[in-house]
Motif scaffolding. Structure first.
Motif, PDB file in Angstrom:
ATOM      1  N   ARG A  62      -4.913  21.628  32.078  1.00 51.85           N
ATOM      2  CA  ARG A  62      -5.355  20.344  31.201  1.00 51.85           C
ATOM      3  C   ARG A  62      -4.756  20.519  29.873  1.00 51.85           C
ATOM      4  NH1 ARG A  62     -11.157  18.460  34.385  1.00 51.85           N
ATOM      5  NH2 ARG A  62     -10.190  18.964  35.879  1.00 51.85           N
ATOM      6  N   MET A  63      -4.894  20.980  28.781  1.00 54.86           N
ATOM      7  CA  MET A  63      -5.095  20.894  27.291  1.00 54.86           C
ATOM      8  C   MET A  63      -3.368  21.075  27.118  1.00 54.86           C
ATOM      9  SD  MET A  63      -7.895  23.528  26.286  1.00 54.86           S
ATOM     10  CE  MET A  63      -7.576  23.268  23.851  1.00 54.86           C
ATOM     11  N   ILE A  64      -2.420  21.504  27.699  1.00 55.80           N
ATOM     12  CA  ILE A  64      -1.625  21.808  28.202  1.00 55.80           C
ATOM     13  C   ILE A  64      -0.279  20.703  27.986  1.00 55.80           C
ATOM     14  CG2 ILE A  64       0.857  22.624  29.199  1.00 55.80           C
ATOM     15  CD1 ILE A  64      -0.105  25.785  29.213  1.00 55.80           C
ATOM     16  N   ASN A  65      -1.222  20.116  29.431  1.00 53.98           N
ATOM     17  CA  ASN A  65      -0.994  18.778  30.116  1.00 53.98           C
ATOM     18  C   ASN A  65      -1.286  17.800  28.837  1.00 53.98           C
ATOM     19  OD1 ASN A  65       0.479  18.196  32.507  1.00 53.98           O
ATOM     20  ND2 ASN A  65      -0.613  18.441  33.075  1.00 53.98           N
TER      21      ASN A  65
ATOM     22  N   PHE B 179       1.503  18.493  25.809  1.00 55.81           N
ATOM     23  CA  PHE B 179       3.052  18.635  26.351  1.00 55.81           C
ATOM     24  C   PHE B 179       3.573  16.815  26.857  1.00 55.81           C
ATOM     25  CE2 PHE B 179       2.537  22.262  24.627  1.00 55.81           C
ATOM     26  CZ  PHE B 179       3.510  22.840  23.998  1.00 55.81           C
ATOM     27  N   GLY B 180       2.329  16.787  28.273  1.00 55.76           N
ATOM     28  CA  GLY B 180       2.887  15.296  28.631  1.00 55.76           C
ATOM     29  C   GLY B 180       2.733  16.220  30.123  1.00 55.76           C
ATOM     30  N   ARG B 181       2.187  15.216  30.889  1.00 62.17           N
ATOM     31  CA  ARG B 181       2.156  15.348  32.644  1.00 62.17           C
ATOM     32  C   ARG B 181       4.121  16.201  33.167  1.00 62.17           C
ATOM     33  NH1 ARG B 181       3.777  13.249  37.137  1.00 62.17           N
ATOM     34  NH2 ARG B 181       3.978  11.192  36.516  1.00 62.17           N
ATOM     35  N   HIS B 182       4.416  15.404  32.810  1.00 63.34           N
ATOM     36  CA  HIS B 182       6.361  15.761  32.958  1.00 63.34           C
ATOM     37  C   HIS B 182       6.425  17.391  32.514  1.00 63.34           C
ATOM     38  CE1 HIS B 182       7.265  12.359  34.682  1.00 63.34           C
ATOM     39  NE2 HIS B 182       6.799  10.841  33.753  1.00 63.34           N
ATOM     40  N   ALA B 183       5.959  17.651  31.396  1.00 64.54           N
ATOM     41  CA  ALA B 183       6.074  19.070  31.003  1.00 64.54           C
ATOM     42  C   ALA B 183       5.437  19.614  31.440  1.00 64.54           C
ATOM     43  CB  ALA B 183       5.851  19.130  29.337  1.00 64.54           C
ATOM     44  N   GLY B 184       4.095  18.810  31.722  1.00 64.46           N
ATOM     45  CA  GLY B 184       2.829  20.593  32.824  1.00 64.46           C
ATOM     46  C   GLY B 184       3.529  20.863  34.071  1.00 64.46           C
TER      47      GLY B 184
ATOM     48  N   ASN C  57       1.136  28.672  25.517  1.00 60.55           N
ATOM     49  CA  ASN C  57       0.094  30.149  25.604  1.00 60.55           C
ATOM     50  C   ASN C  57      -0.888  30.177  26.954  1.00 60.55           C
ATOM     51  OD1 ASN C  57       1.170  31.645  23.663  1.00 60.55           O
ATOM     52  ND2 ASN C  57       0.298  30.629  22.003  1.00 60.55           N
ATOM     53  N   PRO C  58       0.243  30.221  28.100  1.00 59.84           N
ATOM     54  CA  PRO C  58      -1.033  29.566  29.089  1.00 59.84           C
ATOM     55  C   PRO C  58      -1.539  31.000  29.491  1.00 59.84           C
ATOM     56  CG  PRO C  58       1.463  30.520  29.589  1.00 59.84           C
ATOM     57  CD  PRO C  58       1.281  30.350  28.839  1.00 59.84           C
ATOM     58  N   VAL C  59      -3.058  30.182  29.388  1.00 61.11           N
ATOM     59  CA  VAL C  59      -4.734  31.446  29.691  1.00 61.11           C
ATOM     60  C   VAL C  59      -4.369  31.810  31.366  1.00 61.11           C
ATOM     61  CG1 VAL C  59      -6.511  32.267  29.571  1.00 61.11           C
ATOM     62  CG2 VAL C  59      -5.217  30.629  28.071  1.00 61.11           C
ATOM     63  N   ALA C  60      -4.007  32.656  32.119  1.00 60.52           N
ATOM     64  CA  ALA C  60      -3.277  32.803  33.376  1.00 60.52           C
ATOM     65  C   ALA C  60      -5.196  33.770  33.683  1.00 60.52           C
ATOM     66  CB  ALA C  60      -2.506  33.635  33.425  1.00 60.52           C
ATOM     67  N   ARG C  61      -5.138  33.388  34.724  1.00 58.93           N
ATOM     68  CA  ARG C  61      -6.592  34.254  35.135  1.00 58.93           C
ATOM     69  C   ARG C  61      -6.188  33.909  36.879  1.00 58.93           C
ATOM     70  NH1 ARG C  61      -7.748  35.029  30.993  1.00 58.93           N
ATOM     71  NH2 ARG C  61      -9.144  34.396  29.357  1.00 58.93           N
TER      72      ARG C  61
END
Length: 621
Positions: free
Chosen positions: A238-241, A244-249, A317-321
């Motif tokens: 959600r923070m990346i979206n 950067f915007g929804r299209h980038a997400g 830096n996506p935080v993957a779980r």
């Protein structure tokens, strides 16, 4: 973004393809352009429309112009996706992770090869053969095709395409010329076994969807395979979206899906499946993997897929779980997937290890499924009940209001708390309906308090999901009016444990509610993502300090400093402070010394039923 279907010499197959593509493309804004010849079949245009085509070009017309037909189709895509700028932006994003190369026509030493192509064709020595490396691996027939295509480009053709093999798999090499350079993009072709079921595909990522994943897992379990499921999610998506915007997400999800597939295919040779479950969550299913290899595989997977990711040239830096579940022939596909998803949820909520192995029993998972199935009926049967927790003044102990809390009065399992209730509602997809019902019930009960309690305030919890509803402010004001509750005695507590997607739009709604007399509080302050952003952009009257901060305030110097800082900041902004979770006189004394105005907690009372609260309030008054 545009699919061109030539139905002229294969009408039955073409119409079937249109039908299947239309089913997959209905939510994605994809244009379906049918090429027809009305001389062969006068009714073909109508048949294509019925099958789902958005555009057609009748090649019986001597003036038929395919290029302009595609331009019109792209205009449709632009309108669907929010305008030309968004569509062009997304079109450019689609190529970032592709297998690409380019070279200048008259200076082949000026060349470029994408990182993904270098990795995919790692056996080719691009240092020695930067331009002809792939060409040298082709058969004589394939080389002839390439030479013909390049010749057509040099003669003025705008684009060409060449089928050939790469790493033993069929591909199409798409070529086009622009500004004195030739650009190439390689597209893998799915074999018939993979491509036969369009309805089993996730349109965004191209991976299998949840329905197809469940069917594949069920078949493997029937075949007595031991299955390992790895559910992977991006914790900060959600923070990346937002950044950067929804299209980038969306493009990030495509890249992650591609990398997950690529890594799994390279590292595991047994039967496997990669799917996108929903949102930012993916699933990898591995048949008959040794238990001692699962942990290393999952760790390598996360490191390989999520390392060194960029969007529009900017590092992210996506935080993957990850959540891991292991099942055998006695498991069901639905239960096994649920175990993996629950393990992922636990890993996402925690800040410890990124990989969590499920330790819940299948009986517990089954209970979760039962509750999900029963929740909608429970809402209709009146099993969702309201409890009120008193809120008091710190200096005098005077009762000033109550927070409305929801409980599930289950006929078999007893009283289930809010955490269980909302977790089940989230997974069942009924959060919005449940939230509306809770607000309505609480307002109706509070409106019927005795006149002598008319001074009390009512606090309702509001989530980011509530605020995301377009007409949330209208609906809230309508509910307040219908219940007959005084809006000047109502406080909305915004839960800070998740990021509000559009602060500007949320602020507009809250400003309107505040003008109508409502007060706004930020709940669980200091535990969420964007406290300072909230204070800056939202109209706020109160801060509510989370019980995790007040729990040890009487003994911990650090906690005292943190709480004092929050109180001082609130007062400097002309905000009042409410502390929750107060259980001892020592905590209350410390809060009084630090200037906190209000509190709630078991020191005075826990949550009470409506009748119990009314009696408590009348005694206090």
């Amino acid at each position: 973004m545009i699919a061109v279907i030539d139905v002229r010499l294969a009408e039955r197959e073409g119409l079937q393809a249109l039908t299947e593509l239309a089913g997959a493309a209905s939510d994605g804004g994809i244009a379906l352009l049918a090429l027809v010849d009305s001389r062969q079949n006068r009714g073909i245009v109508g048949q294509c429309y019925d099958a789902g085509a958005t555009h057609y070009l009748d090649l019986a017309d001597n003036g038929a112009d395919l290029e302009q037909a595609i331009n019109y189709a792209f205009r449709y895509v632009e309108n669907f996706r929010g305008g030309a700028e968004h569509a062009s932006h997304e079109q450019s994003l689609l190529t970032i992770a592709d297998l690409q190369w380019s070279m200048r026509l008259n200076a082949v030493n000026e060349h470029w090869i994408s990182d993904s192509l270098l990795a995919e064709a790692s056996k080719i020595d691009f240092r020695q053969y930067p331009v002809t490396g792939i060409y040298r691996t082709l058969s004589q027939e394939e080389r002839k095709r390439v030479r013909g295509a390049m010749g057509r480009l040099r003669d003025g053709a705008r684009q060409a395409a060449v089928p050939h093999q790469l790493n033993g798999r069929p591909v199409i090499l798409h070529l086009h010329e622009a500004d004195g350079r030739i650009f190439g993009r390689i597209e893998y072709l799915a074999d018939e076994k993979r491509a036969d079921d369009w309805t089993g595909r996730d349109l965004l990522s191209g991976l299998r969807n949840a329905v197809a994943a469940r069917a594949w897992i069920g078949q493997q379990l029937e075949d007595d395979s031991q299955l390992t499921l790895i559910a992977i999610g991006i914790k900060n998506f959600r923070m990346i979206n937002a950044a950067f915007g929804r299209h980038a997400g969306d493009h990030l999800l495509r890249i992650v899906g591609h990398r997950l597939m690529d890594h799994t295919q390279k590292k595991y040779k047994g039967p496997h499946l990669v799917a996108r479950l929903d949102g930012q969550n993916f699933l990898i299913a591995l048949a008959n993997m040794s238990n001692d290899k699962i942990s290393d595989f999952a760790s390598e997977l996360i490191g390989s897929v999520f390392g060194d990711l960029q969007l529009e040239g900017r590092p992210i830096n996506p935080v993957a779980r990850a959540g891991v579940a292991i099942g055998s022939e006695v498991s069901s596909a639905k239960t096994l997937i649920r175990k993996a998803v629950l393990a992922l949820a636990e890993a996402t909520a925690a800040d410890a290890l990124p990989i969590n192995f499920s330790d819940v029993s299948e009986a517990d998972v089954h209970l979760e499924e039962v509750l999900e199935d029963q929740l909608t009926g429970a809402m209709g049967r009146g099993e969702i009940v309201i409890a009120f927790q008193p809120q008091m003044k710190v200096d005098t102990g005077q009762l000033v209001g109550a927070e409305a809390l929801a409980r599930w009065e289950h006929p078999e399992y007893g009283l289930l708390g809010a955490a269980t209730l909302f977790a089940v509602a989230e997974r069942a997809g009924v959060m919005e309906t449940l939230s509306t019902q809770i607000h309505k019930q609480a307002l109706t009960l509070a409106a019927n308090w005795p006149a002598s309690l008319g001074f009390l305030r009512l606090s309702l919890n509001v989530t980011a999901g509530d605020l995301a509803v377009a007409a949330f402010d209208d609906e809230m004001l309508r509910q307040v009016k219908t219940a007959g509750f005084d809006p000047y005695h109502l406080t909305l507590e915004i839960t800070e444990s998740e990021l509000i997607g559009n602060l500007s739009a949320s602020a507009d709604k809250l400003h309107r509610l505040r003008k109508a007399g409502l007060c706004i509080a930020i709940d669980d302050f200091g535990t969420g993502y964007s406290s300072l952003s909230y204070l800056k952009q939202l109209p706020v009257d109160y801060l509510k300090i989370d019980n995790g901060l007040t729990g040890d305030i009487s003994g911990s110097v650090k906690d005292q400093v943190v709480v004092r800082s929050i109180i001082d900041m609130a007062h400097s902004l002309n905000l009042s402070v409410i502390a929750e979770g107060v259980e001892t006189e020592a905590q209350l004394k410390t809060l009084a010394e630090q200037g906190c105005e209000y509190f709630q907690g078991f020191l005075r009372s826990g949550p009470l039923s409506p009748d119990e609260f009314e009696a408590f309030a009348l005694r206090s008054n």
